[in-house]
Design a protein around this motif. Sequence first.
Motif, short mmCIF file in Angstrom:
data_model
loop_
_atom_site.label_atom_id
_atom_site.label_comp_id
_atom_site.label_asym_id
_atom_site.label_seq_id
_atom_site.Cartn_x
_atom_site.Cartn_y
_atom_site.Cartn_z
N SER A 270 4.06 41.98 35.76
CA SER A 270 3.70 40.65 35.28
C SER A 270 3.98 40.61 33.79
CB SER A 270 2.21 40.36 35.54
OG SER A 270 1.39 41.20 34.73
N PHE A 271 4.03 39.41 33.23
CA PHE A 271 4.29 39.29 31.80
C PHE A 271 3.20 39.98 30.99
CE2 PHE A 271 6.75 35.56 33.33
CZ PHE A 271 7.98 35.91 32.78
N ALA A 272 1.96 39.82 31.40
CA ALA A 272 0.85 40.43 30.66
C ALA A 272 0.94 41.95 30.69
CB ALA A 272 -0.48 39.97 31.24
N PHE A 273 1.23 42.50 31.87
CA PHE A 273 1.32 43.96 31.98
C PHE A 273 2.49 44.51 31.16
CE2 PHE A 273 3.26 47.58 34.32
CZ PHE A 273 2.25 48.52 34.06
N LEU A 274 3.66 43.87 31.26
CA LEU A 274 4.83 44.34 30.53
C LEU A 274 4.63 44.24 29.02
CD1 LEU A 274 7.65 42.89 32.80
CD2 LEU A 274 7.18 45.30 32.38
N ASP A 275 3.98 43.17 28.57
CA ASP A 275 3.72 43.02 27.13
C ASP A 275 2.81 44.14 26.63
OD1 ASP A 275 5.32 40.82 27.04
OD2 ASP A 275 3.68 39.36 27.14
N GLN A 276 1.88 44.57 27.47
CA GLN A 276 1.01 45.69 27.09
C GLN A 276 1.77 47.00 27.01
OE1 GLN A 276 -2.16 45.60 29.96
NE2 GLN A 276 -3.35 44.07 28.84
N MET A 277 2.85 47.13 27.77
CA MET A 277 3.68 48.33 27.72
C MET A 277 4.65 48.28 26.54
SD MET A 277 2.63 49.96 30.45
CE MET A 277 3.87 51.11 30.99
N ILE A 278 5.19 47.11 26.27
CA ILE A 278 6.22 46.95 25.25
C ILE A 278 5.66 47.17 23.85
CG2 ILE A 278 7.73 45.24 24.16
CD1 ILE A 278 8.20 44.12 27.02
N ALA A 279 4.50 46.59 23.57
CA ALA A 279 3.95 46.66 22.21
C ALA A 279 3.70 48.10 21.74
CB ALA A 279 2.67 45.84 22.14
N PRO A 280 3.00 48.94 22.51
CA PRO A 280 2.80 50.33 22.03
C PRO A 280 4.08 51.14 21.96
CG PRO A 280 1.93 50.07 24.26
CD PRO A 280 2.26 48.70 23.76
N LEU A 281 5.06 50.85 22.82
CA LEU A 281 6.31 51.59 22.76
C LEU A 281 7.07 51.29 21.47
CD1 LEU A 281 7.53 51.33 26.46
CD2 LEU A 281 6.97 53.42 25.21
N GLY A 282 7.01 50.04 21.03
CA GLY A 282 7.61 49.71 19.74
C GLY A 282 6.95 50.47 18.61
N ALA A 283 5.61 50.53 18.64
CA ALA A 283 4.87 51.26 17.61
C ALA A 283 5.16 52.75 17.67
CB ALA A 283 3.37 51.00 17.77
#
Length: 346
Positions: free
Chosen positions: A252-265
């Motif tokens: 889902s968009f919410a789940f993927l956004d939670q994965m994407i943000a920490p990976l960028g950091a």
Amino acid sequence: MAHRLLRRERTCRRSDSHRLGEGGETSFGASGRRRSPSARCGSCCQVAGQKERGPVIQALFEAMRPYQWVKNLLVFAPLIFAQKLYDRPSQMGALVAFAAFCCVASGIYLLNDLMDLERDRRHPKKKNRPLPSGRLSPAVAGIAVFVLVGSGLGLAQWRGFLILPLVYFLINVAYSLKLKHLVILDAMCIAIGFLLRVYAGGVAIHVPVSSWLVLCTFFVALLLAFCKRRHELFVLGEEEASGHRKSLEHYSFAFLDQMIAPLGALTVMAYAAYTTSPAAVANFGPKRAHLLVWTVPFVVYGIFRYLFLVHMRSEGGDPTRLLLKDLPTLLNILGWMGTSLWIVYF
């Protein structure tokens, strides 16, 4: 293609017969001898065959995704950071590794298109690819898979790193058959493919690969993979996405956004830690290692710019095309490369 040539040959023969039946002129060769209808038909069909081969070769080259070869530039990372850029044997080893992964990767793209042929025909964008659109026949694509993969593995065997592209090929076959339908594992397979490229670049020139380089590569590759899944949800819609790829029904968009943000950091933190690590000091010396900190802003901007394109412009479906067509991102990459080369070598 053969049946189209046969149809054109029959048309040529009917046309010749019709002209002769009407008393039309019979053509003559340069020597003055009369040319038979079959001779004229043969030359006609030869020209038609040449015209047919052109689009087939063009479609095959397009299906090989040559623009995706940019990913294989990762094999040059160990060459650059091991300070062997001007070493001739190392240059040759890195070039062979690049060519090997280009061949194997293109073969995998063709194989994946063959396996997903029916699904791609229903996809709003993928239906225009050479195989789903009918511009390239499955038979030609199948032969090309064997030639490309065999050539890539042969090059790898020659330089002594066969195991890495072979594992890359096997993982991608498993990905095409099953793993791409398993949530999270589908993205992990993509990230591992990037790691294998880096390790191949190190083995080909006989230098160890830095653990920091491995971490940075893994985090950024995983980031790109999840951003790609996010774009697929956006294009297909959450309800229809599962019909194209089973794993998408668990995203889902919410789940993927939670994965994407920490990976960028994590990508930024891993790279920043590398520039100040004892390993960097040991490799480049205290002065050059201290200057490497000035490359961190390029990495920060690159990650933030990519996240902007993904979230604000709903892009990211094809990271390679996006990185090449977005001018600020391209200039940022060139700036990072130029600064890094200047610090390491000058």
